[in-house]
Design an enzyme around this catalytic site. Structure first.
Site, PDB file in Angstrom:
ATOM      1  N   GLY A  20       0.829  -1.206   0.000  1.00  0.00           N
ATOM      2  CA  GLY A  20       0.000   0.000   0.000  1.00  0.00           C
ATOM      3  C   GLY A  20       0.862   1.253   0.000  1.00  0.00           C
ATOM      4  O   GLY A  20       0.585   2.224  -0.704  1.00  0.00           O
ATOM      5  N   GLU A 178      -8.396  -5.616   6.680  1.00  0.00           N
ATOM      6  CA  GLU A 178      -7.517  -4.671   6.001  1.00  0.00           C
ATOM      7  C   GLU A 178      -8.383  -3.902   5.012  1.00  0.00           C
ATOM      8  O   GLU A 178      -9.596  -3.845   5.196  1.00  0.00           O
ATOM      9  CB  GLU A 178      -6.309  -5.388   5.374  1.00  0.00           C
ATOM     10  CG  GLU A 178      -6.609  -6.633   4.578  1.00  0.00           C
ATOM     11  CD  GLU A 178      -7.005  -6.341   3.164  1.00  0.00           C
ATOM     12  OE1 GLU A 178      -8.233  -6.309   2.884  1.00  0.00           O
ATOM     13  OE2 GLU A 178      -6.111  -6.204   2.308  1.00  0.00           O
ATOM     14  N   ASP A 203      -1.733  -5.519  14.434  1.00  0.00           N
ATOM     15  CA  ASP A 203      -2.410  -5.152  15.683  1.00  0.00           C
ATOM     16  C   ASP A 203      -3.607  -6.077  15.893  1.00  0.00           C
ATOM     17  O   ASP A 203      -4.073  -6.710  14.939  1.00  0.00           O
ATOM     18  CB  ASP A 203      -2.871  -3.690  15.631  1.00  0.00           C
ATOM     19  CG  ASP A 203      -3.685  -3.377  14.393  1.00  0.00           C
ATOM     20  OD1 ASP A 203      -3.098  -3.289  13.302  1.00  0.00           O
ATOM     21  OD2 ASP A 203      -4.919  -3.256  14.504  1.00  0.00           O
TER      22      ASP A 203
HETATM   23  N1  HPA Z   1      -8.077  -1.917   9.986  1.00  0.00           N
HETATM   24  C1  HPA Z   1      -7.931  -1.845   8.679  1.00  0.00           C
HETATM   25  N2  HPA Z   1      -6.775  -2.072   8.088  1.00  0.00           N
HETATM   26  C2  HPA Z   1      -5.713  -2.374   8.829  1.00  0.00           C
HETATM   27  C3  HPA Z   1      -5.813  -2.466  10.204  1.00  0.00           C
HETATM   28  C4  HPA Z   1      -7.051  -2.220  10.797  1.00  0.00           C
HETATM   29  O1  HPA Z   1      -7.176  -2.258  12.021  1.00  0.00           O
HETATM   30  N3  HPA Z   1      -4.580  -2.785  10.696  1.00  0.00           N
HETATM   31  C5  HPA Z   1      -3.766  -2.890   9.630  1.00  0.00           C
HETATM   32  N4  HPA Z   1      -4.444  -2.638   8.506  1.00  0.00           N
END
Ligand code: HPA
Length: 237
Positions: A20, A178, A203
């Site tokens: 990204g 994501e 996370d």
């Molecule tokens: N939400 C959306 N996309 C992401 C997240 C998330 O918590 N963490 C890493 N990419």
């Protein structure tokens, strides 16, 4: 040349890695590819082509979210003959069984995005990975001794999701959230190309656990190894 990618014909390899973050694309080119050449700087969305173990591989930033990825992947498929597109990125864990630092090979991608409803109306398309790529990535991960899971993810339009929709997806076995994979898989289906998303868990949305910079680097390197081995294998006739 296309509107958002300023590359000459033949400047982009048939196999492309898609982070990204465009600065990630530059970092990958400089640290993982041999003889990288930058072919795109339009809007700072860097794209490079180099080789990995002798095989041509490109790396192109896509930006965040399905609309941005859609622009770059459409142009790669329509105008540059790209056959294999491998997203490399991060996701948030939404399932108890998923741990931070896990590597997920996304077998399919649900979505809450209007991008799918605009195309399919009341019908529900199921965006899925290319099986050959998934199998190659799975084998590369096993060979390299990299722990990984093969699981569905959800591509959400909302990073900050006040409705906590992730709880419903998690009940149906979706492991990570994501923002890009569903559109990548849908475009690959439309243009008859191969796509796969390889994601590290940065996370944990359910537990609030996060990763340290060092842990993120270790999982990133593992993900890159799988992605590069998979992309390079596509170049073998
Ligand atoms: N939400 C959306 N996309 C992401 C997240 C998330 O918590 N963490 C890493 N990419």
């Amino acid at each position: 040349m296309s509107i958002h990618i300023n590359a000459k014909e033949g400047a982009i390899a048939p196999a492309v890695l898609l982070p990204g973050d465009p600065l990630r694309a530059a970092f990958i080119a400089e640290h993982f590819l041999e003889n990288p050449v930058c072919y795109n700087q339009v809007r700072g969305m860097f794209g490079y082509t180099g080789t990995y173990q002798g095989a041509p591989v490109s790396v192109q930033g896509t930006g965040m979210g399905q609309p941005s990825l859609s622009i770059y992947v459409n142009e790669l498929f329509r105008f540059y003959g790209v056959r294999t597109a491998i997203r490399i990125g991060t996701c948030g864990a939404i399932h108890q069984s998923t741990k931070v630092r896990d590597v997920i090979l996304a077998i399919g991608a649900c979505s809450d995005s209007a991008i799918l409803t605009q195309r399919f109306g009341i019908l529900h398309f199921a965006p899925t990975a290319d099986f050959g790529l998934l199998e190659a990535a799975h084998q590369a991960a096993d060979r390299e001794g990299i722990a990984h899971i093969v699981a569905p993810v959800v591509s959400s339009d909302l990073f900050y999701d006040d409705n906590e929709n992730w709880k419903l997806w998690a009940k149906y076995g979706v492991r990570g959230v994501e923002m890009e994979t569903a559109e990548l898989y849908t475009l690959a289906a439309k243009f008859d190309r191969k796509a796969l998303a390889i994601l590290t868990v940065s996370d944990h949305i359910a537990t609030g656990e996060t990763t340290t910079a060092e842990e993120r680097q270790t999982s990133f390197t593992a993900m890159m190894k799988i992605a590069l081995e998979t992309a390079a294998a596509q170049a073998v006739p």
